[in-house]
Design a protein around this motif. Sequence first.
Motif, PDB file in Angstrom:
ATOM      1  N   VAL A  94       0.862  -1.188   0.000  1.00  0.00           N
ATOM      2  CA  VAL A  94       0.000   0.000   0.000  1.00  0.00           C
ATOM      3  C   VAL A  94       0.895   1.233   0.000  1.00  0.00           C
ATOM      4  O   VAL A  94       1.714   1.419   0.901  1.00  0.00           O
ATOM      5  CB  VAL A  94      -0.931   0.005   1.223  1.00  0.00           C
ATOM      6  CG1 VAL A  94      -1.779   1.273   1.241  1.00  0.00           C
ATOM      7  CG2 VAL A  94      -1.814  -1.232   1.234  1.00  0.00           C
ATOM      8  N   GLU A  95       0.761   2.082  -1.018  1.00  0.00           N
ATOM      9  CA  GLU A  95       1.663   3.217  -1.183  1.00  0.00           C
ATOM     10  C   GLU A  95       1.411   4.313  -0.141  1.00  0.00           C
ATOM     11  O   GLU A  95       0.271   4.535   0.282  1.00  0.00           O
ATOM     12  CB  GLU A  95       1.486   3.823  -2.579  1.00  0.00           C
ATOM     13  CG  GLU A  95       2.005   2.941  -3.705  1.00  0.00           C
ATOM     14  CD  GLU A  95       1.872   3.616  -5.055  1.00  0.00           C
ATOM     15  OE1 GLU A  95       0.989   4.500  -5.198  1.00  0.00           O
ATOM     16  OE2 GLU A  95       2.643   3.264  -5.970  1.00  0.00           O
ATOM     17  N   GLY A 108      -1.103   7.305  -0.903  1.00  0.00           N
ATOM     18  CA  GLY A 108      -1.937   6.775  -1.979  1.00  0.00           C
ATOM     19  C   GLY A 108      -3.400   6.813  -1.594  1.00  0.00           C
ATOM     20  O   GLY A 108      -3.756   7.027  -0.421  1.00  0.00           O
ATOM     21  N   PRO A 109      -4.308   6.566  -2.551  1.00  0.00           N
ATOM     22  CA  PRO A 109      -5.749   6.665  -2.276  1.00  0.00           C
ATOM     23  C   PRO A 109      -6.305   5.520  -1.421  1.00  0.00           C
ATOM     24  O   PRO A 109      -7.435   5.603  -0.956  1.00  0.00           O
ATOM     25  CB  PRO A 109      -6.369   6.636  -3.681  1.00  0.00           C
ATOM     26  CG  PRO A 109      -5.374   5.922  -4.526  1.00  0.00           C
ATOM     27  CD  PRO A 109      -4.036   6.274  -3.967  1.00  0.00           C
ATOM     28  N   LEU A 110      -5.516   4.445  -1.199  1.00  0.00           N
ATOM     29  CA  LEU A 110      -6.040   3.303  -0.457  1.00  0.00           C
ATOM     30  C   LEU A 110      -5.725   3.367   1.041  1.00  0.00           C
ATOM     31  O   LEU A 110      -6.398   2.711   1.838  1.00  0.00           O
ATOM     32  CB  LEU A 110      -5.492   1.987  -1.034  1.00  0.00           C
ATOM     33  CG  LEU A 110      -5.810   1.714  -2.511  1.00  0.00           C
ATOM     34  CD1 LEU A 110      -5.346   0.316  -2.888  1.00  0.00           C
ATOM     35  CD2 LEU A 110      -7.298   1.862  -2.778  1.00  0.00           C
ATOM     36  N   ALA A 147      -0.425   2.707   5.221  1.00  0.00           N
ATOM     37  CA  ALA A 147       0.692   2.792   4.284  1.00  0.00           C
ATOM     38  C   ALA A 147       1.796   1.822   4.703  1.00  0.00           C
ATOM     39  O   ALA A 147       2.123   1.711   5.887  1.00  0.00           O
ATOM     40  CB  ALA A 147       1.225   4.223   4.249  1.00  0.00           C
ATOM     41  N   HIS A 154      -4.975   1.730  -8.541  1.00  0.00           N
ATOM     42  CA  HIS A 154      -4.187   2.893  -8.155  1.00  0.00           C
ATOM     43  C   HIS A 154      -3.956   2.870  -6.647  1.00  0.00           C
ATOM     44  O   HIS A 154      -4.896   2.752  -5.873  1.00  0.00           O
ATOM     45  CB  HIS A 154      -4.941   4.165  -8.559  1.00  0.00           C
ATOM     46  CG  HIS A 154      -4.103   5.397  -8.496  1.00  0.00           C
ATOM     47  ND1 HIS A 154      -4.633   6.663  -8.479  1.00  0.00           N
ATOM     48  CD2 HIS A 154      -2.753   5.556  -8.442  1.00  0.00           C
ATOM     49  CE1 HIS A 154      -3.658   7.550  -8.412  1.00  0.00           C
ATOM     50  NE2 HIS A 154      -2.513   6.895  -8.400  1.00  0.00           N
ATOM     51  N   GLY A 155      -2.696   2.971  -6.230  1.00  0.00           N
ATOM     52  CA  GLY A 155      -2.362   2.982  -4.808  1.00  0.00           C
ATOM     53  C   GLY A 155      -1.633   1.737  -4.348  1.00  0.00           C
ATOM     54  O   GLY A 155      -1.276   1.626  -3.175  1.00  0.00           O
TER      55      GLY A 155
END
Length: 598
Positions: A232-233, A236-238, A277, A297-298
Amino acid sequence: MDDRPFLIASLSFSALLTLLTVLAVLGTLAATRLAPDVILMGALAFLMISGILTPGEALAGFSNPGVMTIATLYVVAAGLKETGAIQWIAHRLLGQPSRLRQAQLRVLLPASGLSAFMNNTTVVAMFIPAIQEWATRLKLPPSKLLLPLSYAAILGGTCTLIGTSTNLVVDGLLQSERGVQLAMFELAWVGVPLVIVGGGFLYLLADRLLPDRQGALEQLESAREYSVEVVVEDKGPLAGKSIADAGLRNLAHGYLADIERHGRLLTAVPPDTELIAGDILVFIGAPECARELRRIHGLRPANGDVQKLDIAHHRRCLVEAVIGPDFAGLGQTVRESRFRSRYQAVILSISRYGRRLPGKVGTHRLQVGDTLLLETAQDFVDQYRYRKDFLLVSGLNDSTPPDFRKAPLAIGILGAMVAASASGLLSILEAALLAGGAMLITRCVPASKARRYVDLSVLIVIAASFALGAAMTKTGAAAQIAQWLLLIDGLAPWAALALVYLLTVVFTELITNNAAAVLMFPIAMAVSEQLGVAFMPFAVAIMFAASASFMTPLGYQTNLMVLGPGGYRFSDYLRLGAPLSLVVGITAVGLIPFVWAF
């Protein structure tokens, strides 16, 4: 007295030969598996060699503005897909519904709206995985949602000139033969009511008319099974979302097995677990699972070696490779074999005898027959397909991760194209050429990939179909068919319009929608001339009728795309598509003369 034998006898030899050619094309398209472009090019060659058409007349379709616009829009669509722009929009519009009615609305509204400006096939392809995830999470059969998705995309495409290739084809014919050019939103006067009426029909009745049937998803037990780790970045959006809200609970081709967090392994994690993250998520599933994760994305690959690949992120793809007897690292561990430096590829997971090998990838000793899931450059398959290191090398289709950073830029280019065309500043073709060039210049899509997105077979079918239409006009065959259609004494223009619409619908269900439009165009023009009324209502009726392919999976590509994922049978298309086609047809034929008067 029946005048038809006399009418047939009065046909010239060239007109009769043209009609026989058209019938042969229709029959071959409907009854054989020969490629449509081969059939149409064969017909074009016959018409040219027989002297019915000159070479210039036979090949005129290849220079038609409508055909060139479609070719250019393939590049624009490629930029939208490669940047993940459609997925970026869809993720924000679709959300996470909790009931079937909510899910239906979140399918119908965005799909029809996006399809007015984007390629229908691309929109449906992006929506299918999200809908499959909903269906699993909500315990809904995907058959309740996927066919309405295809129909909504078809209806949405009728609202603008660029919404479907059929509109551009007929517009190109109008430009070349009648000197008339439609505006970007001119069709919306009928298209928008069709979306409202058709969408309302689907919302109210699709649940009742469609069966409860599971999709034909690949079973993980019988698939080649891998484990794939992603991180999980940061920012990021997640990060901060639950597993369920992030859409990670039920992928189409895999499942979330564990989470590694700060050195601890969390197993059997519930769906409301919040992601943070740096979490390492371990997924188990078929090779397509890795492709699905690449497009979220993420997330980024957890394998440290992936970051060391000297290949730009958006130029990578996923490949399966089976180790052969001449592989240099047999009996060595992955680390000892120096696989990454030797092949410029990173092993994400290893499958042996159809089962994944658990544990750290770098510690496994490689054997003949091991199937490797690799992340590598896009030319890996071509480079190693015939080398003895591997028995088989196979690229996973559409596995290159999008370059999400350029998604807003790609959407901006599309918006500028629509604005320039709608304002009358540029023609559709000019705006599309500039937009396609902008996609290439800004590297939203590389030129090498843009070429692969241009579907030459579709362009050949459309351009070659123009030769059939030209032959029907030149020989008088179209005028003769128009006479047969108007044998009913005192046929009103409205009834003739309905007849042309009906015949176009029949053609588009049997053959391709674009070929049906091109074949019907000269007939419709002849009908309007013999009735002494305006030709525009008939041309527009062909646009809408050729797109109204709801009754079979063969008439429109998006219908075919949902066949397997929805677990549909041919009868399902007829059950929902026949009444929808009737409703749409009555609405279109009723409205067209009010906008384009006879």
